[in-house]
Motif scaffolding. Structure first.
Motif, PDB file in Angstrom:
ATOM      1  N   UNK A 155       0.832  -1.204   0.000  1.00  0.00           N
ATOM      2  CA  UNK A 155       0.000   0.000   0.000  1.00  0.00           C
ATOM      3  C   UNK A 155       0.868   1.257   0.000  1.00  0.00           C
ATOM      4  N   UNK A 156       1.954   1.230   0.784  1.00  0.00           N
ATOM      5  CA  UNK A 156       2.874   2.372   0.803  1.00  0.00           C
ATOM      6  C   UNK A 156       3.474   2.604  -0.577  1.00  0.00           C
ATOM      7  N   UNK A 157       3.896   1.526  -1.229  1.00  0.00           N
ATOM      8  CA  UNK A 157       4.496   1.628  -2.564  1.00  0.00           C
ATOM      9  C   UNK A 157       3.490   2.183  -3.566  1.00  0.00           C
ATOM     10  N   UNK A 158       2.224   1.776  -3.430  1.00  0.00           N
ATOM     11  CA  UNK A 158       1.173   2.224  -4.349  1.00  0.00           C
ATOM     12  C   UNK A 158       0.842   3.699  -4.140  1.00  0.00           C
ATOM     13  N   UNK A 159       0.891   4.165  -2.885  1.00  0.00           N
ATOM     14  CA  UNK A 159       0.559   5.564  -2.604  1.00  0.00           C
ATOM     15  C   UNK A 159       1.741   6.515  -2.804  1.00  0.00           C
ATOM     16  N   UNK A 160       2.951   5.979  -2.905  1.00  0.00           N
ATOM     17  CA  UNK A 160       4.138   6.828  -3.003  1.00  0.00           C
ATOM     18  C   UNK A 160       4.118   7.795  -4.187  1.00  0.00           C
ATOM     19  N   UNK A 161       3.737   7.372  -5.409  1.00  0.00           N
ATOM     20  CA  UNK A 161       3.714   8.350  -6.511  1.00  0.00           C
ATOM     21  C   UNK A 161       2.819   9.539  -6.218  1.00  0.00           C
TER      22      UNK A 161
END
Length: 258
Positions: free
Chosen positions: A132-138
């Protein structure tokens, strides 16, 4: 001490002296450290592939962003950080297993069967949080860059700071998603009750938001909401599981007295 000997020592009344607890803790910490070190070596070997993976959110948010080394030691520092944080992530199954083995003496015999679900759910939740963190990073990066000047600012980032941000975010989200396991564990060992969690419900959302604001390094509202909402849902799920645990223990105690 073999696994069989450990099990026999635990099941013989479930009592351990202070010295035995300390020896057990030392053993678990040593094994956990070795697991992290092995994981770090694996990530070190695949550093370039891992770095490409970590750079993808930045490229999605700002294709024109540039990553540059301004210090000869920056490259080594970045690789060490990636290896260290990656080692912790890869060692998560072992860390959870060592935690379970340490708390097992304080559990009822039937509850000791939950070892596999504990470890599996922990690994899945950690991976889900990191994902989830990786997905929200952009989106988070786009917000942070935009608020700092947007198109008027040339984006020049050092790899160590960027990698630190990404890995901290993924580890923070992964740790945050372990929140229900912590609450269930505290209820299993009798340090917390579901009634207490119910009484704290009105304050829980505030404390969760404050905690998320502290553990997430970006400080952006997107990441704050993305982690706060699941953590409160996990809080409610922990109350439900606590009710089930309490009811089951009451039933077992009644059957034992009968």
């Amino acid at each position: 001490m073999t696994a069989t000997e450990e099990t026999e020592g635990i099941t013989d009344g479930g009592q351990m002296t202070l010295v035995e607890h300390l020896n057990e803790l030392r053993s678990r910490l040593i094994k956990s450290t070795i697991a992290v070190a092995v994981g770090a070596l694996v990530v070190w070997a695949f550093y370039h592939q891992v770095l490409e993976f970590l750079l993808e959110p930045l490229r999605e948010a700002r294709p024109d962003a540039n990553i540059g080394i301004t210090d000869p030691l920056q490259g080594l520092a970045t690789r060490l950080k990636v290896a260290g944080y990656g080692g912790i992530a890869l060692a998560t199954p072992v860390l959870l297993w060592q935690l379970w083995r340490f708390i097992m003496p304080g559990l009822y015999p039937k509850e000791r069967r939950y070892a596999a679900p504990f470890v599996i759910s922990g690994v899945l939740l950690f991976a889900l949080g990191a994902g989830l963190a990786y997905w929200t990073l952009p989106r988070a990066l786009d917000f942070l860059i935009e608020i700092g000047g947007g198109e008027d600012v040339e984006i020049l980032l050092g790899p160590d700071k960027y990698v630190q941000l990404v890995t901290y975010m993924m580890l923070a989200f992964g740790a945050g998603f372990l929140f229900p396991i912590l609450l269930v564990f505290l209820q299993l060992v009798g340090a917390l009750s579901f009634q207490r969690l119910v009484s704290w419900r009105r304050y829980a959302i505030i404390l969760i938001v404050v905690l998320v604001a502290v553990i997430t390094p970006s400080g952006d509202p997107i990441s704050l909401a993305a982690l706060s909402v699941p953590m409160y849902v996990f809080y409610e799920i922990s109350i439900l599981l606590g009710r089930i645990i309490t009811k089951r223990r009451a039933t077992e105690a009644a059957q034992a007295d009968a």
